[in-house]
Design an enzyme around this catalytic site. Structure first.
Site, PDB file in Angstrom:
ATOM      1  CG  HIS A 129      47.840  55.047  34.658  1.00 52.80           C
ATOM      2  ND1 HIS A 129      47.264  55.706  33.594  1.00 52.80           N
ATOM      3  CD2 HIS A 129      46.860  54.924  35.592  1.00 52.80           C
ATOM      4  CE1 HIS A 129      46.000  55.975  33.867  1.00 52.80           C
ATOM      5  NE2 HIS A 129      45.726  55.500  35.077  1.00 52.80           N
ATOM      6  CG  HIS A 169      48.320  37.486  38.082  1.00 50.99           C
ATOM      7  ND1 HIS A 169      47.527  36.513  37.510  1.00 50.99           N
ATOM      8  CD2 HIS A 169      49.543  37.366  37.511  1.00 50.99           C
ATOM      9  CE1 HIS A 169      48.250  35.831  36.640  1.00 50.99           C
ATOM     10  NE2 HIS A 169      49.484  36.333  36.611  1.00 50.99           N
ATOM     11  CD  GLU A 178      53.205  35.240  37.559  1.00 48.46           C
ATOM     12  OE1 GLU A 178      53.820  34.255  37.120  1.00 48.46           O
ATOM     13  OE2 GLU A 178      52.201  35.720  37.000  1.00 48.46           O
TER      14      GLU A 178
END
Length: 139
Positions: free
Chosen positions: A7, A66, A115
């Site tokens: 997760h 990211h 992104e």
């Protein structure tokens, strides 16, 4: 042996704002909410949000760290417009070679960078093999 990503957990300052973002803008499936937590299924991943109001968040703006989600080329314009229509903070992307495919960089309400990318790992490796002779590749 590591099997997969289990997760991804984000610390958020306002749980309701983040639920709105991940459910209504990114179209994640809300699985549960608690006093200070929410779980989503998004792109096959378990995304956990934990509300933590009193932690510093300034340093996040200086990092390239990211999470990237895959989208189809045919959906690129749709997602870009969807983010704009919802006043999402879209970041200036880096200059790309067309072989590196397309990306949209943006932030969630807490500044976590995300992104949407139309390429694959194979696309990236093939591009780098063609264009970046200084890199070392392993089998």
């Amino acid at each position: 042996m590591l099997k997969s990503i289990n997760h991804i957990c984000f610390s958020v300052r306002n749980l309701n704002d983040s639920i709105h973002f991940y459910r209504d803008i990114l179209l994640g499936k809300l699985l549960l909410t608690g006093k200070k937590t929410a779980y989503f299924k998004l792109a096959g991943l378990w995304i956990a949000l934990n509300e933590e109001k009193d932690i510093p968040r300034n340093e996040i703006h200086f990092s390239y760290t990211h999470i990237a989600f895959t989208i189809d080329d045919s959906e690129f314009k749709y997602w870009h417009q969807r983010l704009k229509d919802n006043n999402v903070n879209i970041l200036e992307g880096r200059v790309r070679d067309i072989r590196d495919r397309q990306s949209i960089y943006f932030t969630d309400p807490d500044g976590h960078k995300l992104e949407l990318h139309t390429g694959t790992l194979e696309n990236r490796l093939n591009y780098y093999k063609e264009a970046k002779p200084h890199m070392t590749f392993y089998k």
